[in-house]
Design a protein around this motif. Structure first.
Motif, PDB file in Angstrom:
ATOM      1  N   ALA A 128       0.825  -1.204   0.000  1.00 14.86           N
ATOM      2  CA  ALA A 128       0.000   0.000   0.000  1.00 14.86           C
ATOM      3  C   ALA A 128       0.865   1.263   0.000  1.00 14.86           C
ATOM      4  N   LEU A 129       1.974   1.233   0.762  1.00 10.69           N
ATOM      5  CA  LEU A 129       2.856   2.386   0.802  1.00 10.69           C
ATOM      6  C   LEU A 129       3.523   2.635  -0.543  1.00 10.69           C
ATOM      7  N   GLN A 130       3.861   1.554  -1.236  1.00 10.34           N
ATOM      8  CA  GLN A 130       4.460   1.714  -2.559  1.00 10.34           C
ATOM      9  C   GLN A 130       3.465   2.309  -3.549  1.00 10.34           C
ATOM     10  N   ILE A 131       2.222   1.868  -3.476  1.00  8.31           N
ATOM     11  CA  ILE A 131       1.200   2.438  -4.348  1.00  8.31           C
ATOM     12  C   ILE A 131       1.038   3.929  -4.046  1.00  8.31           C
ATOM     13  N   PHE A 132       1.069   4.272  -2.752  1.00 12.32           N
ATOM     14  CA  PHE A 132       0.996   5.681  -2.372  1.00 12.32           C
ATOM     15  C   PHE A 132       2.211   6.439  -2.893  1.00 12.32           C
ATOM     16  N   GLY A 133       3.383   5.786  -2.849  1.00  9.96           N
ATOM     17  CA  GLY A 133       4.591   6.401  -3.395  1.00  9.96           C
ATOM     18  C   GLY A 133       4.460   6.689  -4.876  1.00  9.96           C
ATOM     19  N   LEU A 134       3.871   5.740  -5.619  1.00 11.11           N
ATOM     20  CA  LEU A 134       3.642   5.955  -7.043  1.00 11.11           C
ATOM     21  C   LEU A 134       2.709   7.142  -7.278  1.00 11.11           C
ATOM     22  N   VAL A 135       1.691   7.244  -6.436  1.00  5.65           N
ATOM     23  CA  VAL A 135       0.751   8.363  -6.556  1.00  5.65           C
ATOM     24  C   VAL A 135       1.475   9.685  -6.318  1.00  5.65           C
ATOM     25  N   LEU A 136       2.365   9.705  -5.313  1.00  3.56           N
ATOM     26  CA  LEU A 136       3.110  10.924  -5.020  1.00  3.56           C
ATOM     27  C   LEU A 136       4.051  11.296  -6.166  1.00  3.56           C
ATOM     28  N   ILE A 137       4.708  10.293  -6.767  1.00  5.98           N
ATOM     29  CA  ILE A 137       5.588  10.570  -7.902  1.00  5.98           C
ATOM     30  C   ILE A 137       4.782  11.154  -9.059  1.00  5.98           C
ATOM     31  N   GLY A 138       3.620  10.561  -9.325  1.00  5.05           N
ATOM     32  CA  GLY A 138       2.761  11.095 -10.378  1.00  5.05           C
ATOM     33  C   GLY A 138       2.313  12.510 -10.075  1.00  5.05           C
ATOM     34  N   ALA A 139       1.990  12.758  -8.797  1.00  4.42           N
ATOM     35  CA  ALA A 139       1.570  14.106  -8.406  1.00  4.42           C
ATOM     36  C   ALA A 139       2.713  15.106  -8.573  1.00  4.42           C
ATOM     37  N   ALA A 140       3.949  14.653  -8.256  1.00  5.81           N
ATOM     38  CA  ALA A 140       5.109  15.533  -8.401  1.00  5.81           C
ATOM     39  C   ALA A 140       5.296  15.949  -9.853  1.00  5.81           C
ATOM     40  N   ILE A 141       5.169  14.999 -10.740  1.00  5.07           N
ATOM     41  CA  ILE A 141       5.362  15.298 -12.160  1.00  5.07           C
ATOM     42  C   ILE A 141       4.237  16.193 -12.671  1.00  5.07           C
ATOM     43  N   LEU A 142       3.014  15.939 -12.232  1.00  9.90           N
ATOM     44  CA  LEU A 142       1.900  16.783 -12.651  1.00  9.90           C
ATOM     45  C   LEU A 142       2.063  18.207 -12.122  1.00  9.90           C
ATOM     46  N   LEU A 143       2.593  18.339 -10.897  1.00 10.61           N
ATOM     47  CA  LEU A 143       2.859  19.666 -10.360  1.00 10.61           C
ATOM     48  C   LEU A 143       3.895  20.390 -11.215  1.00 10.61           C
ATOM     49  N   THR A 144       4.909  19.640 -11.634  1.00  6.12           N
ATOM     50  CA  THR A 144       5.932  20.232 -12.487  1.00  6.12           C
ATOM     51  C   THR A 144       5.343  20.663 -13.811  1.00  6.12           C
ATOM     52  N   GLN A 145       4.477  19.833 -14.363  1.00  2.00           N
ATOM     53  CA  GLN A 145       3.886  20.134 -15.653  1.00  2.00           C
ATOM     54  C   GLN A 145       2.964  21.340 -15.604  1.00  2.00           C
ATOM     55  N   ARG A 146       2.507  21.703 -14.423  1.00  2.00           N
ATOM     56  CA  ARG A 146       1.563  22.816 -14.299  1.00  2.00           C
ATOM     57  C   ARG A 146       2.249  24.141 -13.989  1.00  2.00           C
ATOM     58  N   ARG A 147       3.577  24.127 -13.997  1.00  2.07           N
ATOM     59  CA  ARG A 147       4.286  25.378 -13.762  1.00  2.07           C
ATOM     60  C   ARG A 147       3.912  26.413 -14.825  1.00  2.07           C
ATOM     61  N   ALA A 148       3.945  27.626 -14.422  1.00  2.63           N
ATOM     62  CA  ALA A 148       3.559  28.696 -15.349  1.00  2.63           C
ATOM     63  C   ALA A 148       4.534  28.788 -16.501  1.00  2.63           C
ATOM     64  N   ARG A 149       4.014  29.255 -17.640  1.00  4.17           N
ATOM     65  CA  ARG A 149       4.868  29.433 -18.809  1.00  4.17           C
ATOM     66  C   ARG A 149       5.885  30.525 -18.549  1.00  4.17           C
ATOM     67  N   ARG A 150       7.126  30.211 -18.980  1.00  7.33           N
ATOM     68  CA  ARG A 150       8.173  31.222 -18.897  1.00  7.33           C
ATOM     69  C   ARG A 150       8.809  31.361 -20.265  1.00  7.33           C
ATOM     70  N   PRO A 151       9.158  32.568 -20.685  1.00  9.02           N
ATOM     71  CA  PRO A 151       9.726  32.743 -22.020  1.00  9.02           C
ATOM     72  C   PRO A 151      11.074  32.079 -22.139  1.00  9.02           C
ATOM     73  N   VAL A 152      11.374  31.613 -23.348  1.00  8.07           N
ATOM     74  CA  VAL A 152      12.683  31.048 -23.635  1.00  8.07           C
ATOM     75  C   VAL A 152      13.702  32.167 -23.685  1.00  8.07           C
ATOM     76  N   ARG A 153      14.850  31.968 -23.056  1.00  6.42           N
ATOM     77  CA  ARG A 153      15.892  32.984 -23.075  1.00  6.42           C
ATOM     78  C   ARG A 153      16.490  33.074 -24.464  1.00  6.42           C
ATOM     79  N   ARG A 154      16.520  34.291 -24.998  1.00  7.85           N
ATOM     80  CA  ARG A 154      17.086  34.483 -26.325  1.00  7.85           C
ATOM     81  C   ARG A 154      18.593  34.620 -26.224  1.00  7.85           C
ATOM     82  N   PRO A 155      19.341  33.819 -26.992  1.00 10.96           N
ATOM     83  CA  PRO A 155      20.787  33.891 -26.907  1.00 10.96           C
ATOM     84  C   PRO A 155      21.339  35.075 -27.687  1.00 10.96           C
ATOM     85  N   ALA A 156      22.628  35.326 -27.461  1.00 12.00           N
ATOM     86  CA  ALA A 156      23.310  36.305 -28.289  1.00 12.00           C
ATOM     87  C   ALA A 156      23.404  35.767 -29.702  1.00 12.00           C
ATOM     88  N   ALA A 157      23.781  36.637 -30.634  1.00  5.81           N
ATOM     89  CA  ALA A 157      23.776  36.250 -32.046  1.00  5.81           C
ATOM     90  C   ALA A 157      24.637  35.038 -32.311  1.00  5.81           C
TER      91      ALA A 157
END
Length: 307
Positions: free
Chosen positions: A264-293
């Motif tokens: 049961a704890l491992q299943i909960f661990g899997l749920v937490l890992i999935g939640a972590a990735i979903l939290l990461t995926q929901r981060r706000a959009r940030r512009p790509v840094r434009r490099p020098a020429a």
């Protein structure tokens, strides 16, 4: 074809990659020799690289000779060896699930190398993901091989570093071409080391030959082509979410075909890992840094979160 249908088509194409990667753990553990990780990694990388080179029909030039070697070692050479070892040392479900932390680790490494500072939400995602991984590894019935856990986590860090460097060094060259160079470089180095360290190649039966071919063609060459196609037609956050099929496939195959079980704890661990990735995926959009020429383009890596 409507935009919705087009999106679903590319979602299905992209899904080929993580599903095949998740299945690799089961195939390696049950059909390939446990005492030949170098040969196993070489026979995965080199044929796949040659196949993609036939498609790309392009050789590296200038700095890409050196970059191909570095990225080949990180993304494929060392990574494939460690994944091979992890698949032999850990149950299929565990080996696949630890790699589910990849988007979180990518975000951490991208901060100093790409200047992409993690947000508070990313910090929460890291904490949740680490707790999930600890539960997943520590609550296993019968215990988890500490060496296997260390090998799997090392593979995760190296592949994440390789992904970030690939982004840092990105240019207008076709992804199929640059990937083929990395695979060939990593595979050639693995082949030389395998001959010296492990001696002659392992005996090949019909089942192991089929497994080697499936991993090289489907889980490497085809999978990376599908993954790159997804990155070209879908947002990075969408592709990252599809990547959750990797650990899900490993868990399903481990339980359904290998007779593995989860507490049961491992299943909960899997749920937490999935939640972590979903939290990461929901981060706000940030512009790509434009490099020098004259600088390289700095883009958000596939595992980092960007709409």
């Amino acid at each position: 074809m409507s935009s919705v249908e087009t999106k679903w088509r590319w979602l299905l194409v992209t899904a080929v990659a993580p599903i095949s990667w998740g299945a690799t753990y089961y195939v390696t553990r049950h059909f390939l020799p446990a005492d030949a990780p170098l040969w196993g990694a070489a026979l995965r990388a080199l044929p796949a690289g040659l196949l993609l080179l036939l498609i790309a029909r392009r050789l590296p030039r200038g700095a890409w000779w050196g970059k191909a070697v570095i990225l080949g070692i990180l993304n494929f050479g060392a990574f494939f060896v460690l994944v091979y070892l992890a698949a032999q040392l850990l149950p299929t479900s565990m080996a696949a699930s630890v790699m589910a932390l990849a988007p979180v680790v990518l975000g951490i490494i991208a901060w100093p190398l790409l200047g992409q500072r993690p947000t508070a939400a990313a910090g929460v995602a890291v904490l949740v993901g680490v707790v999930g991984a600890v539960l997943l590894i520590g609550a296993a019935t019968g215990g988890i091989d500490p060496l296997g856990a260390a090998v799997s986590l090392t593979a995760l860090v190296l592949s994440s570093l390789g992904a970030v460097l690939t982004t840092r060094w990105r240019d207008d060259l076709p992804l199929v071409a640059t990937t083929s160079w990395q695979l060939i470089a990593g595979g050639a180095i693995l082949l030389a080391i395998a001959i010296v360290v492990e001696g002659p190649p392992p005996a090949v039966s019909v089942s192991s030959a089929t497994a080697y071919a499936a991993i090289a063609i489907v889980a490497t060459a085809l999978a990376f082509l599908c993954w790159f196609a997804g990155l070209r037609h879908l947002s990075a956050s969408t592709v990252g979410t599809v990547g959750l099929l990797n650990p899900a496939t490993g868990v399903i195959l481990g339980v359904a075909l290998a007779g593995e079980s989860l507490t049961a704890l491992q299943i909960f661990g899997l749920v937490l890992i999935g939640a972590a990735i979903l939290l990461t995926q929901r981060r706000a959009r940030r512009p790509v840094r434009r490099p020098a020429a004259d600088g390289p383009a700095l883009a958000v890596p596939a595992g980092a979160v960007r709409e």
